[in-house]
Design a protein around this motif. Structure first.
Motif, PDB file in Angstrom:
ATOM      1  N   UNK A  66       0.829  -1.207   0.000  1.00 38.09           N
ATOM      2  CA  UNK A  66       0.000   0.000   0.000  1.00 38.09           C
ATOM      3  C   UNK A  66       0.859   1.250   0.000  1.00 38.09           C
ATOM      4  N   UNK A  67       1.880   1.268   0.863  1.00 37.25           N
ATOM      5  CA  UNK A  67       2.742   2.450   0.945  1.00 37.25           C
ATOM      6  C   UNK A  67       3.559   2.631  -0.329  1.00 37.25           C
ATOM      7  N   UNK A  68       4.090   1.505  -0.829  1.00 34.07           N
ATOM      8  CA  UNK A  68       4.924   1.585  -2.019  1.00 34.07           C
ATOM      9  C   UNK A  68       4.107   2.114  -3.202  1.00 34.07           C
ATOM     10  N   UNK A  69       2.905   1.604  -3.321  1.00 32.46           N
ATOM     11  CA  UNK A  69       2.028   2.013  -4.409  1.00 32.46           C
ATOM     12  C   UNK A  69       1.626   3.489  -4.261  1.00 32.46           C
ATOM     13  N   UNK A  70       1.337   3.869  -3.027  1.00 33.25           N
ATOM     14  CA  UNK A  70       0.979   5.270  -2.760  1.00 33.25           C
ATOM     15  C   UNK A  70       2.113   6.195  -3.183  1.00 33.25           C
ATOM     16  N   UNK A  71       3.341   5.823  -2.764  1.00 27.85           N
ATOM     17  CA  UNK A  71       4.476   6.681  -3.076  1.00 27.85           C
ATOM     18  C   UNK A  71       4.709   6.746  -4.586  1.00 27.85           C
ATOM     19  N   UNK A  77       1.914  11.247 -10.154  1.00 33.12           N
ATOM     20  CA  UNK A  77       0.811  12.189 -10.370  1.00 33.12           C
ATOM     21  C   UNK A  77       1.091  13.597  -9.844  1.00 33.12           C
ATOM     22  N   UNK A  78       1.885  13.738  -8.785  1.00 26.72           N
ATOM     23  CA  UNK A  78       2.076  15.088  -8.243  1.00 26.72           C
ATOM     24  C   UNK A  78       2.740  16.060  -9.230  1.00 26.72           C
ATOM     25  N   UNK A 137      -0.806  -0.603 -11.434  1.00 27.99           N
ATOM     26  CA  UNK A 137      -1.602  -0.028 -10.357  1.00 27.99           C
ATOM     27  C   UNK A 137      -1.311   1.448 -10.168  1.00 27.99           C
ATOM     28  N   UNK A 138      -0.017   1.787 -10.196  1.00 26.87           N
ATOM     29  CA  UNK A 138       0.371   3.184  -9.985  1.00 26.87           C
ATOM     30  C   UNK A 138      -0.173   4.063 -11.108  1.00 26.87           C
ATOM     31  N   UNK A 209      -7.623  -0.942  -8.189  1.00 34.35           N
ATOM     32  CA  UNK A 209      -6.407  -1.756  -8.113  1.00 34.35           C
ATOM     33  C   UNK A 209      -6.651  -3.235  -8.344  1.00 34.35           C
ATOM     34  N   UNK A 210      -7.908  -3.653  -8.121  1.00 31.72           N
ATOM     35  CA  UNK A 210      -8.220  -5.082  -8.246  1.00 31.72           C
ATOM     36  C   UNK A 210      -7.793  -5.607  -9.611  1.00 31.72           C
TER      37      UNK A 210
END
Lengths: 295, 274
Positions: A66-71, A77-78, A137-138, A209-210
């Motif tokens: 979850x964290x890796x994907x978020x980062x 995107x930022x 996913x990212x 993400x599924x």
């Protein structure tokens, strides 16, 4: 006929009532998640890999994913959102092109995330042949995140007064210098709020993400940081079930005996992680703002 | 009752175009020729032909909407992208209204202070220093010195010298406006344009600001837009009267106030309208 004073009292009373109701619902929800979830938490639960059929599985890999994907999603995107927002607010003239872009952003931001997921599946997973992977996913999360982030950064830029821009220009700064040296530093707290809000959404996102990052979490070897190895945590091409997807999966098809407990525990972890992320981001943002503005 | 007289004077004015008292001690530093400003198709300023004397204070007065601010903002091209400005703006023999002029460099020579104080969300020190750093002044001693001189010239040094690293946003309105002046003169301009710089300030701050401007004219040529007749009378050598996008009269301030050629100017300076 009520006199204005009574009217005012009634209005304030009802607003208090509504606000109280909202707080109550939120507290009840949060309380339920924490009360049923926190007792399941242990170091083992937070670090151990999941088990498919037996009791005693953890969510270590999912939490990391979850964290890796978020980062990764934020890293992609930022910058795009920042650039788009700066273009739209600082450079673009108000004409049909920008109106079209803004409308498109608005429509995109109301797109159901499952549609984004299916698009990601067809385009990134199948067409670009990235497979079920963190990268797919990212990218899907980028599509999911971009409209809202762009919108919120643009709103942040809007809160900085025009006189600040004029002040920069009048000193002989170029518009780019004015934006990067005057406007952006002043807008940091507000931009950060937008980033935190969207990060929370991304962190809790499952539907998109599924079909893109997949529903399996191969065991990771946390001693292997070579991104080209399949068991390396850094490998972006491996399938990666996240915490939110894990919760969804356990609840729909979990066959381990302690599925209920794992689901409760995972939900609590999700909520706490978002909370933690929130505080950390706010703290860092404050430090950054202080450094940039000496406020 | 002076209607006929008024019309004659006005016509004379329009024919002469430029009205500027010759003063060999203060040669012209900036002048406009045939200046027109359009917002879209609408003309906001017609023929503002003025010459500005160096090291003097010139006041631009006139009722709201008369175009004095628009005129002022055209002088350092702050109206770029907002309005279309045609005509010439001559500064030291160069027409700075040309498209190929480096506007950023030009604005360092023709500085501007705005109506509402607009300090940046930075420390007092950085408000002044950061524009200099961007132009390659990195020597700490040199920066310190420029910050100190500018703040002294803006009469703010004694109040802030011990808190240079504090945020400029905490300053009072009057102090913030002085900081903006210090910031503008730190890049060493020739000309300082001020757009109603005292309109958001209390009477005490206003009076201090006027003293500061009187000091500053030793080194800078000042053009100030003001709503305040007394202010124009107190500080300026020359006054231009704007009405409905035209310069109706331009002369020494004493002349404008005591012996206006146009009835409408007379009405305005004596407070009958505006």
């Amino acid at each position: 006929m009520m006199n204005p004073k009574t009217q005012n009292k009634v209005a304030i009373g009802s607003l208090y009532g509504i606000a109280g109701l909202v707080v109550l619902i939120l507290m009840a929800l949060l309380g339920y998640i924490l009360v049923s979830g926190v007792p399941q938490l242990s170091w083992h639960f937070l670090t151990a890999p999941a088990k498919a059929f037996l009791e005693g599985g953890g969510v270590g890999v999912q939490l990391y994913n979850s964290f890796y994907l978020l980062i990764l999603a934020m890293l992609i995107s930022f910058p795009i959102a920042l650039g788009a927002a700066i273009y739209l607010y600082e450079y673009a003239k108000d004409n049909w092109v920008t109106t079209t872009i803004r409308t498109a952003i608005e429509i995109l931001s109301s797109l159901p995330s499952v549609v984004v997921g299916l698009f990601g599946f067809l385009f990134f997973v199948v067409r670009l042949n990235l497979g079920f992977s963190i990268l797919s996913g990212a990218f899907a999360l980028t599509f999911f995140n971009l409209p809202l982030l762009t919108r919120s950064i643009e709103d942040s830029l809007r809160t900085i007064d025009t006189t600040q821009r004029e002040g920069g220009l009048a000193l002989g700064l170029s518009r780019w210098e004015t934006i990067t040296r005057v406007i952006l530093p002043a807008a940091v707290p507000s931009i950060l709020t937008g980033v935190i809000l969207s990060a929370g959404r991304v962190f809790g996102e499952a539907a998109a993400l599924i079909y893109t990052a997949g529903q399996s979490a191969p065991a990771l070897d946390f001693t292997d940081w070579n991104p080209f190895n399949i068991s390396s945590p850094l490998n972006p091409m491996r399938p990666a079930e996240t915490l939110a997807v894990h919760i969804w999966k356990i609840n729909s098809e979990g066959i381990m005996p302690d599925a209920k407990a794992i689901s409760s525990g995972s939900s609590a972890v999700l909520v706490l992680a978002i909370l933690l992320f929130n505080f950390a981001a706010r703290y860092l943002g404050k430090r950054l703002y202080k450094r940039l503005t000496s406020a | 009752m002076f209607l006929n007289n008024d019309v004659t004077a006005k016509t004379a004015m329009l024919e002469r175009h430029i009205v500027q008292p010759a003063d060999p001690e203060h040669p012209t530093i900036l002048s406009t020729e045939d200046l027109h400003v359009y917002y879209g198709k609408k003309e906001a300023i017609a023929e503002g032909d003025l010459r500005f004397a160096s090291n003097q204070i010139t006041a631009l007065i006139g009722p709201s909407g008369s175009g004095k601010s628009t005129f002022l903002r055209s002088l350092n091209r702050m109206n770029d992208r907002i309005a279309t400005v045609t005509g010439k703006i001559m500064y030291r023999g160069i027409d700075i209204n040309q498209p190929d002029i480096d506007v950023y460099e030009m604005r360092r020579r023709v500085g501007m202070v705005f109506q509402r104080p607009n300090p940046f969300a930075k420390s007092i020190y950085d408000n002044i220093a950061f524009a200099l750093r961007l132009r390659g002044v990195t020597d700490k001693h040199e920066l310190d010195e420029i910050v100190e001189t500018s703040l002294k010239q803006a009469a703010l040094w004694n109040q802030v010298k011990d808190e240079l690293n504090k945020s400029a946003l905490a300053l009072s309105g009057g102090q913030a406006q002085r900081l903006c002046i210090a910031r503008a003169i730190a890049v060493k301009p020739d000309i300082l344009l001020l757009d109603e710089p005292a309109s958001a300030l209390d009477p005490v701050s206003t009076s201090q600001l006027e003293d500061t401007l009187l000091e500053l004219k030793q080194q800078y040529s000042i053009i100030i837009v003001t709503h305040n007749m007394q202010q124009a009378g107190r500080i300026s050598e020359y006054t231009a009267f704007f009405n409905q996008g035209r310069v109706l009269e331009y002369d020494t301030t004493s002349h404008i106030f005591t012996n206006p050629q146009v009835q409408i100017t007379s009405d305005y300076v004596s407070g009958n309208f505006g």
